[in-house]
Design a protein around this motif. Structure first.
Motif, mmCIF file in Angstrom:
data_model
loop_
_atom_site.group_PDB
_atom_site.id
_atom_site.type_symbol
_atom_site.label_atom_id
_atom_site.label_comp_id
_atom_site.label_asym_id
_atom_site.label_seq_id
_atom_site.Cartn_x
_atom_site.Cartn_y
_atom_site.Cartn_z
ATOM 1 N N ALA B 2 0.790 -1.010 0.053
ATOM 2 C CA ALA B 2 0.002 -0.193 -0.181
ATOM 3 C C ALA B 2 0.732 1.082 0.064
ATOM 4 N N MET B 3 0.379 2.269 -1.076
ATOM 5 C CA MET B 3 1.440 3.153 -0.934
ATOM 6 C C MET B 3 0.768 4.557 -1.652
ATOM 7 N N VAL B 4 1.070 5.862 -1.211
ATOM 8 C CA VAL B 4 1.153 7.200 -1.941
ATOM 9 C C VAL B 4 1.720 7.174 -2.880
ATOM 10 N N ILE B 5 0.959 7.354 -4.630
ATOM 11 C CA ILE B 5 1.476 7.555 -5.933
ATOM 12 C C ILE B 5 1.364 8.804 -6.385
ATOM 13 N N GLN B 6 2.314 9.932 -7.012
ATOM 14 C CA GLN B 6 2.540 10.664 -7.387
ATOM 15 C C GLN B 6 3.117 10.648 -9.072
ATOM 16 N N ASN B 7 1.505 10.761 -9.860
ATOM 17 C CA ASN B 7 3.305 10.398 -11.305
ATOM 18 C C ASN B 7 1.926 12.559 -11.958
ATOM 19 N N PRO B 8 3.269 12.991 -13.116
ATOM 20 C CA PRO B 8 4.795 12.281 -13.362
ATOM 21 C C PRO B 8 5.278 12.753 -11.496
ATOM 22 N N ARG B 9 6.509 12.190 -11.904
ATOM 23 C CA ARG B 9 8.006 12.582 -11.119
ATOM 24 C C ARG B 9 7.427 14.015 -11.195
ATOM 25 N N TYR B 10 8.323 14.516 -12.693
ATOM 26 C CA TYR B 10 9.035 15.608 -12.920
ATOM 27 C C TYR B 10 8.055 16.214 -14.047
ATOM 28 N N GLN B 11 7.156 17.152 -13.747
ATOM 29 C CA GLN B 11 6.329 17.700 -14.817
ATOM 30 C C GLN B 11 7.524 18.952 -15.312
ATOM 31 N N VAL B 12 7.351 19.499 -16.466
ATOM 32 C CA VAL B 12 7.762 20.944 -17.177
ATOM 33 C C VAL B 12 6.396 21.362 -17.916
ATOM 34 N N THR B 13 6.124 23.306 -16.992
ATOM 35 C CA THR B 13 4.554 23.782 -18.074
ATOM 36 C C THR B 13 5.360 24.655 -18.523
ATOM 37 N N GLN B 14 5.051 25.113 -19.477
ATOM 38 C CA GLN B 14 5.418 26.927 -19.706
ATOM 39 C C GLN B 14 4.501 27.824 -18.926
ATOM 40 N N PHE B 15 4.991 28.786 -18.556
ATOM 41 C CA PHE B 15 4.147 30.448 -18.310
ATOM 42 C C PHE B 15 2.859 30.364 -18.287
ATOM 43 N N GLY B 16 1.992 30.393 -17.307
ATOM 44 C CA GLY B 16 0.304 30.392 -18.212
ATOM 45 C C GLY B 16 0.027 29.420 -18.345
ATOM 46 N N LYS B 17 0.430 28.282 -18.722
ATOM 47 C CA LYS B 17 0.210 27.517 -19.599
ATOM 48 C C LYS B 17 -0.938 26.333 -18.191
ATOM 49 N N PRO B 18 -2.210 25.491 -18.264
ATOM 50 C CA PRO B 18 -2.481 24.762 -17.169
ATOM 51 C C PRO B 18 -2.284 23.540 -17.079
ATOM 52 N N THR B 20 -1.896 19.685 -14.783
ATOM 53 C CA THR B 20 -2.582 18.400 -13.274
ATOM 54 C C THR B 20 -1.867 18.212 -12.658
ATOM 55 N N LEU B 21 -1.758 17.997 -11.617
ATOM 56 C CA LEU B 21 -0.787 16.676 -10.864
ATOM 57 C C LEU B 21 -1.377 16.171 -9.978
ATOM 58 N N SER B 22 -0.910 14.336 -10.078
ATOM 59 C CA SER B 22 -2.097 13.564 -9.699
ATOM 60 C C SER B 22 -1.406 12.927 -9.002
ATOM 61 N N CYS B 23 -2.528 12.491 -7.793
ATOM 62 C CA CYS B 23 -2.084 11.865 -6.548
ATOM 63 C C CYS B 23 -2.773 10.671 -6.915
ATOM 64 N N SER B 24 -2.527 8.696 -6.526
ATOM 65 C CA SER B 24 -3.389 8.011 -5.678
ATOM 66 C C SER B 24 -2.743 7.614 -4.420
ATOM 67 N N GLN B 25 -4.069 6.261 -3.617
ATOM 68 C CA GLN B 25 -3.074 6.133 -2.734
ATOM 69 C C GLN B 25 -4.289 4.590 -3.097
ATOM 70 N N THR B 26 -3.411 3.462 -2.523
ATOM 71 C CA THR B 26 -3.945 2.404 -1.522
ATOM 72 C C THR B 26 -4.235 1.977 -0.927
ATOM 73 N N LEU B 27 -3.983 3.511 0.060
ATOM 74 C CA LEU B 27 -4.221 2.788 2.130
ATOM 75 C C LEU B 27 -6.074 3.129 2.270
ATOM 76 N N ASN B 28 -6.916 3.471 1.209
ATOM 77 C CA ASN B 28 -8.086 3.908 1.798
ATOM 78 C C ASN B 28 -8.017 4.261 2.592
ATOM 79 N N HIS B 29 -6.856 5.698 2.636
ATOM 80 C CA HIS B 29 -7.297 6.210 3.497
ATOM 81 C C HIS B 29 -8.184 7.706 3.484
ATOM 82 N N ASN B 30 -8.897 7.855 4.644
ATOM 83 C CA ASN B 30 -9.892 9.455 4.542
ATOM 84 C C ASN B 30 -9.770 10.265 4.117
ATOM 85 N N VAL B 31 -8.257 11.408 4.421
ATOM 86 C CA VAL B 31 -8.165 12.517 4.111
ATOM 87 C C VAL B 31 -6.630 12.299 3.039
ATOM 88 N N MET B 32 -6.638 13.474 2.458
ATOM 89 C CA MET B 32 -6.205 13.969 1.364
ATOM 90 C C MET B 32 -5.295 14.934 1.850
#
Lengths: 119, 114
Positions: B2-18, B20-32
């Motif tokens: 069970a763990m906390v996973i973040q994707n991507p590990r490295y993200q490059v974006t341009q100034f002003g360009k939206p 999104t960073l992602s997080c998922s968990q297999t711990l079934n925890h209530n709080v993120m």
């Protein structure tokens, strides 16, 4: 508001020796938790040890122990028999206790201290 | 494991360009939680979810938004990234929001803004 101060930005220890990392905090609350987190380079932060303010006994986890001085608002971490794998950034953190209100959920971190271990 | 996973590990974006960073968990925890950690600084909480209940820190810029479509996933949206938003973004979870519950951290996403 609570503050956490780690005044030493870097420390170094010889392998197998003992090192103490300092932390002080400021709060007007009487019930709270204190934590030490370890963040190795490019790896996730993990909890090292936790102390509940209402407990007078200092917490211990294997080679890690704390010296909690509530009146002095001091919370230092002692690492015994230092190992190469202990090299990391260490953060001291504070969190209010009591029933969750939404506003009291955050960990307040110090700026961290980088610990290097010399072989 | 069970763990906390973040994707991507490295993200490059341009100034002003939206972005999104992602997080998922297999711990079934209530709080993120989402933290921002700038170089050589302490992590700073941006916001957190307790189940579907969203809690924003008072000093989190409006440029930062979050979504939690289900228990396992949480997203950090930066609507118009500025150079000052370059940082490591840490996701964490806990079983309960109470102070005694350990927060489990993911490895982080390092965001670069060009």
């Amino acid at each position: 508001a609570q503050t956490v101060t780690q005044s030493q930005p870097e420390m170094s220890v010889q392998e197998a020796e003992t090192v103490t990392l300092s932390c002080t905090y400021d709060t007007s609350e009487s019930d709270y938790y204190l934590f030490w987190y370890k963040q190795p380079p490019s790896r996730q932060m993990i909890l090292v040890i936790r102390q509940e303010a209402y407990k007078q006994q200092n917490a211990t986890e294997n080679r890690f122990s704390v010296n909690f001085q509530k009146a002095a608002k001091s919370f230092s971490l002692k690492i015994s028999d230092s190992q190469l794998g202990d090299a990391a950034m260490y953060f001291c953190a504070y969190r209010s206790a009591g029933e969750w209100t939404g506003a009291n959920s955050k960990l307040t971190f110090g700026k961290g201290i980088t610990l290097s271990v010399r072989p | 494991d069970a763990m906390v996973i973040q994707n991507p590990r490295y993200q490059v974006t341009q100034f002003g360009k939206p972005v999104t960073l992602s997080c998922s968990q297999t711990l079934n925890h209530n709080v993120m939680y989402w933290y921002q950690q700038k170089s050589s600084q302490a992590p700073k909480l941006l916001f957190h979810y307790y189940d579907k209940d969203f809690n924003n820190e008072a000093d989190t810029p409006d440029n930062f938004q979050s979504r939690r479509p289900n228990t396992s996933f949480c997203f950090l949206d930066i609507r118009s990234p500025g150079l000052g938003d370059a940082a490591m973004y840490l996701c964490a979870t806990s079983r309960d929001p109470g102070a005694g519950y350990e927060q489990y951290f993911g490895p982080g996403t390092r965001l670069t803004v060009t």
